[in-house]
Design a protein around this motif. Sequence first.
Motif, PDB file in Angstrom:
ATOM      1  N   THR A  77       4.725   3.859  -3.937  1.00 17.70           N
ATOM      2  CA  THR A  77       3.838   3.714  -5.100  1.00 17.70           C
ATOM      3  C   THR A  77       2.610   4.598  -4.944  1.00 17.70           C
ATOM      4  OG1 THR A  77       4.627   1.462  -5.349  1.00 17.70           O
ATOM      5  CG2 THR A  77       2.633   2.037  -6.540  1.00 17.70           C
ATOM      6  N   GLY A 119      -8.465  -2.075  -5.240  1.00 18.35           N
ATOM      7  CA  GLY A 119      -7.391  -2.681  -4.437  1.00 18.35           C
ATOM      8  C   GLY A 119      -7.268  -1.976  -3.102  1.00 18.35           C
ATOM      9  N   ARG A 120      -6.989  -2.758  -2.068  1.00 20.84           N
ATOM     10  CA  ARG A 120      -6.866  -2.160  -0.726  1.00 20.84           C
ATOM     11  C   ARG A 120      -5.671  -2.757   0.024  1.00 20.84           C
ATOM     12  NH1 ARG A 120     -11.891  -5.130   2.450  1.00 20.84           N
ATOM     13  NH2 ARG A 120     -11.463  -7.181   1.607  1.00 20.84           N
ATOM     14  N   SER A 121      -4.585  -3.023  -0.711  1.00 15.00           N
ATOM     15  CA  SER A 121      -3.404  -3.561  -0.033  1.00 15.00           C
ATOM     16  C   SER A 121      -2.780  -2.477   0.841  1.00 15.00           C
ATOM     17  CB  SER A 121      -2.372  -4.049  -1.054  1.00 15.00           C
ATOM     18  OG  SER A 121      -1.770  -2.953  -1.704  1.00 15.00           O
ATOM     19  N   HIS A 152     -12.738  -3.917  -3.952  1.00 18.51           N
ATOM     20  CA  HIS A 152     -11.835  -5.031  -3.647  1.00 18.51           C
ATOM     21  C   HIS A 152     -12.483  -6.342  -4.078  1.00 18.51           C
ATOM     22  CE1 HIS A 152     -14.460  -5.563  -0.198  1.00 18.51           C
ATOM     23  NE2 HIS A 152     -14.341  -4.261  -0.021  1.00 18.51           N
ATOM     24  N   THR A 153     -11.855  -7.449  -3.741  1.00 15.47           N
ATOM     25  CA  THR A 153     -12.375  -8.744  -4.221  1.00 15.47           C
ATOM     26  C   THR A 153     -13.771  -9.031  -3.662  1.00 15.47           C
ATOM     27  OG1 THR A 153     -10.942  -9.647  -2.519  1.00 15.47           O
ATOM     28  CG2 THR A 153     -10.270 -10.043  -4.773  1.00 15.47           C
ATOM     29  N   ALA A 171      -4.830  -3.818  -8.578  1.00 15.03           N
ATOM     30  CA  ALA A 171      -5.464  -5.092  -8.213  1.00 15.03           C
ATOM     31  C   ALA A 171      -4.511  -6.272  -8.344  1.00 15.03           C
ATOM     32  CB  ALA A 171      -6.690  -5.331  -9.094  1.00 15.03           C
ATOM     33  N   GLY A 172      -3.460  -6.105  -9.151  1.00 12.09           N
ATOM     34  CA  GLY A 172      -2.554  -7.235  -9.368  1.00 12.09           C
ATOM     35  C   GLY A 172      -3.142  -8.268 -10.316  1.00 12.09           C
ATOM     36  N   VAL A 191      -1.637   1.051 -11.933  1.00  7.17           N
ATOM     37  CA  VAL A 191      -0.492   0.754 -11.058  1.00  7.17           C
ATOM     38  C   VAL A 191       0.115  -0.617 -11.385  1.00  7.17           C
ATOM     39  CG1 VAL A 191       0.242   0.502  -8.645  1.00  7.17           C
ATOM     40  CG2 VAL A 191      -1.505   2.176  -9.230  1.00  7.17           C
ATOM     41  N   ILE A 200       1.798  -4.060 -12.655  1.00  2.00           N
ATOM     42  CA  ILE A 200       3.000  -4.422 -13.420  1.00  2.00           C
ATOM     43  C   ILE A 200       2.990  -5.933 -13.615  1.00  2.00           C
ATOM     44  CG2 ILE A 200       5.520  -4.497 -13.473  1.00  2.00           C
ATOM     45  CD1 ILE A 200       5.653  -2.129 -11.690  1.00  2.00           C
ATOM     46  N   THR A 232       7.613   5.743  -9.066  1.00  2.00           N
ATOM     47  CA  THR A 232       7.789   5.085  -7.763  1.00  2.00           C
ATOM     48  C   THR A 232       9.274   5.014  -7.421  1.00  2.00           C
ATOM     49  OG1 THR A 232       5.809   3.742  -8.071  1.00  2.00           O
ATOM     50  CG2 THR A 232       7.424   2.921  -6.482  1.00  2.00           C
TER      51      THR A 232
HETATM   52  P1  NAD Z   1      -2.107  -7.133  -3.644  1.00  2.00           P
HETATM   53  O1  NAD Z   1      -2.300  -8.455  -4.281  1.00  2.00           O
HETATM   54  O2  NAD Z   1      -1.462  -7.030  -2.313  1.00  2.00           O
HETATM   55  O3  NAD Z   1      -3.544  -6.425  -3.499  1.00  2.00           O
HETATM   56  C1  NAD Z   1      -4.470  -6.451  -4.553  1.00  2.00           C
HETATM   57  C2  NAD Z   1      -5.760  -5.806  -4.112  1.00  2.00           C
HETATM   58  O4  NAD Z   1      -6.634  -5.803  -5.242  1.00  2.00           O
HETATM   59  C3  NAD Z   1      -6.493  -6.526  -3.002  1.00  2.00           C
HETATM   60  O5  NAD Z   1      -6.961  -5.576  -2.050  1.00  2.00           O
HETATM   61  C4  NAD Z   1      -7.674  -7.210  -3.695  1.00  2.00           C
HETATM   62  O6  NAD Z   1      -8.850  -7.202  -2.876  1.00  2.00           O
HETATM   63  C5  NAD Z   1      -7.892  -6.350  -4.918  1.00  2.00           C
HETATM   64  N1  NAD Z   1      -8.354  -7.145  -6.041  1.00  2.00           N
HETATM   65  C6  NAD Z   1      -7.736  -8.230  -6.566  1.00  2.00           C
HETATM   66  N2  NAD Z   1      -8.494  -8.759  -7.562  1.00  2.00           N
HETATM   67  C7  NAD Z   1      -9.599  -7.978  -7.656  1.00  2.00           C
HETATM   68  C8  NAD Z   1     -10.769  -8.030  -8.465  1.00  2.00           C
HETATM   69  N3  NAD Z   1     -10.921  -8.996  -9.383  1.00  2.00           N
HETATM   70  N4  NAD Z   1     -11.705  -7.089  -8.287  1.00  2.00           N
HETATM   71  C9  NAD Z   1     -11.566  -6.138  -7.356  1.00  2.00           C
HETATM   72  N5  NAD Z   1     -10.481  -6.039  -6.541  1.00  2.00           N
HETATM   73  C10 NAD Z   1      -9.518  -6.960  -6.694  1.00  2.00           C
HETATM   74  O7  NAD Z   1      -1.352  -6.250  -4.731  1.00  2.00           O
HETATM   75  P2  NAD Z   1      -0.488  -4.887  -4.539  1.00  2.00           P
HETATM   76  O8  NAD Z   1       0.797  -5.201  -3.895  1.00  2.00           O
HETATM   77  O9  NAD Z   1      -1.365  -3.815  -4.005  1.00  2.00           O
HETATM   78  O10 NAD Z   1      -0.148  -4.571  -6.076  1.00  2.00           O
HETATM   79  C11 NAD Z   1      -1.151  -4.287  -7.014  1.00  2.00           C
HETATM   80  C12 NAD Z   1      -0.552  -4.163  -8.414  1.00  2.00           C
HETATM   81  O11 NAD Z   1       0.348  -3.069  -8.414  1.00  2.00           O
HETATM   82  C13 NAD Z   1       0.266  -5.370  -8.864  1.00  2.00           C
HETATM   83  O12 NAD Z   1       0.089  -5.533 -10.258  1.00  2.00           O
HETATM   84  C14 NAD Z   1       1.690  -4.979  -8.581  1.00  2.00           C
HETATM   85  O13 NAD Z   1       2.614  -5.607  -9.449  1.00  2.00           O
HETATM   86  C15 NAD Z   1       1.626  -3.516  -8.846  1.00  2.00           C
HETATM   87  N6  NAD Z   1       2.624  -2.724  -8.121  1.00  2.00           N
HETATM   88  C16 NAD Z   1       3.238  -1.756  -8.829  1.00  2.00           C
HETATM   89  C17 NAD Z   1       4.168  -0.950  -8.220  1.00  2.00           C
HETATM   90  C18 NAD Z   1       4.804   0.156  -9.013  1.00  2.00           C
HETATM   91  O14 NAD Z   1       5.826   0.664  -8.609  1.00  2.00           O
HETATM   92  N7  NAD Z   1       4.205   0.545 -10.133  1.00  2.00           N
HETATM   93  C19 NAD Z   1       4.504  -1.152  -6.875  1.00  2.00           C
HETATM   94  C20 NAD Z   1       3.817  -2.139  -6.152  1.00  2.00           C
HETATM   95  C21 NAD Z   1       2.872  -2.905  -6.797  1.00  2.00           C
END
Ligand code: NAD
Length: 297
Positions: free
Chosen positions: A152, A176-178, A200-201, A220-221, A240, A242, A279
């Motif tokens: 991704t 986001g910092r996953s 991040h959060t 951010a999810g 990003v 979904i 992706t």
């Molecule tokens: P995750 O939950 O592991 O990480 C989310 C990150 O966002 C965390 O670091 C958190 O600190 C930050 N965050 C959450 N809420 C926040 C807020 N209110 N303010 C600031 N920062 C905030 O999620 P992930 O696995 O990194 O996925 C993120 C998004 O991307 C999801 O919607 C997921 O469905 C999507 N995703 C899409 C694809 C793709 O192929 N397009 C692949 C993987 C994930």
Amino acid sequence: MLRRSLEWIALRSLTAKARSAELAAAAALSVAAATSARGGRAPILAAVIATDEPDARIYMERLFKGASAAGMGVRTVQLSATASEAEIAGALATLSADDDVAGIILQSPLPAGVDRDQVAASIAPEKDVDGLTAANAARLDAGDTSGALPATAAAVMELLRAHNITIAGRRAVVVGRSAIVGRPVAQLLRLAGASVEVVHTGTPDMGAVTREAEILVVAAGVRGLVRGEHVARGAVVIDVGIHAVGEQIYGDVDAESVAAALGPDGALSPVPGGVGPLTNAILVLQAARAAERRAGA
Ligand code: NAD
């Protein structure tokens, strides 16, 4: 209504279709070379799934469709949504030892209590087509992008490059910092010469940082987290997120208010049709390249 307002703003839509087709063609060539070197036996892309979530199944079906179109065989190892770390690691180790398997994917989400890094250690690094193993993550941390990248994160970079968006010297912000998206995206943007800040959060005022971004990547999810008041006019925004709601798919960006705030000089990646398909195309390509290397083709 949304479509009409976007057309009126004439904002650039950063779609993935053309680049995805190019990557699919490159993957097909690599798979053909690997298959021929293996005496006609197609290499396999395998996935371990330990969830019942319908979204995960739909996602995997789409990915496997791309892999099949490129000429790869596909294999699913379906475990229960309560599978243990040992069961998941065992399935990954079996696939790692199987000579026909060229690439391995570990589908999210994992059962509660299962540590992704712990189980990912059972994926042979050369079959790790989503850059999950510690060896591949360490390589990227050290600035080496030659290995398999988290797909991704790589898709975000491909989308920017496919639309000729300058990265070097620009201010980029990643929400986001996953380990699988935010962190590697930030690293890839840095390596491409951007100055990067991560939100991040724990960030007290997200908008104060995101409004400074010339390139904003949102992972951010949280559906619709980034709204018009969080972006600068003329910025490039990559969504990003979904979130499937019935038949509809939404992102982490509120497209209507953000498009209006960006204005005609801005750019926004659509959901669906942006990072998601790219992706998949990258995963298939990374699997195809792994197959080619493995076959010595
Ligand atoms: P995750 O939950 O592991 O990480 C989310 C990150 O966002 C965390 O670091 C958190 O600190 C930050 N965050 C959450 N809420 C926040 C807020 N209110 N303010 C600031 N920062 C905030 O999620 P992930 O696995 O990194 O996925 C993120 C998004 O991307 C999801 O919607 C997921 O469905 C999507 N995703 C899409 C694809 C793709 O192929 N397009 C692949 C993987 C994930």
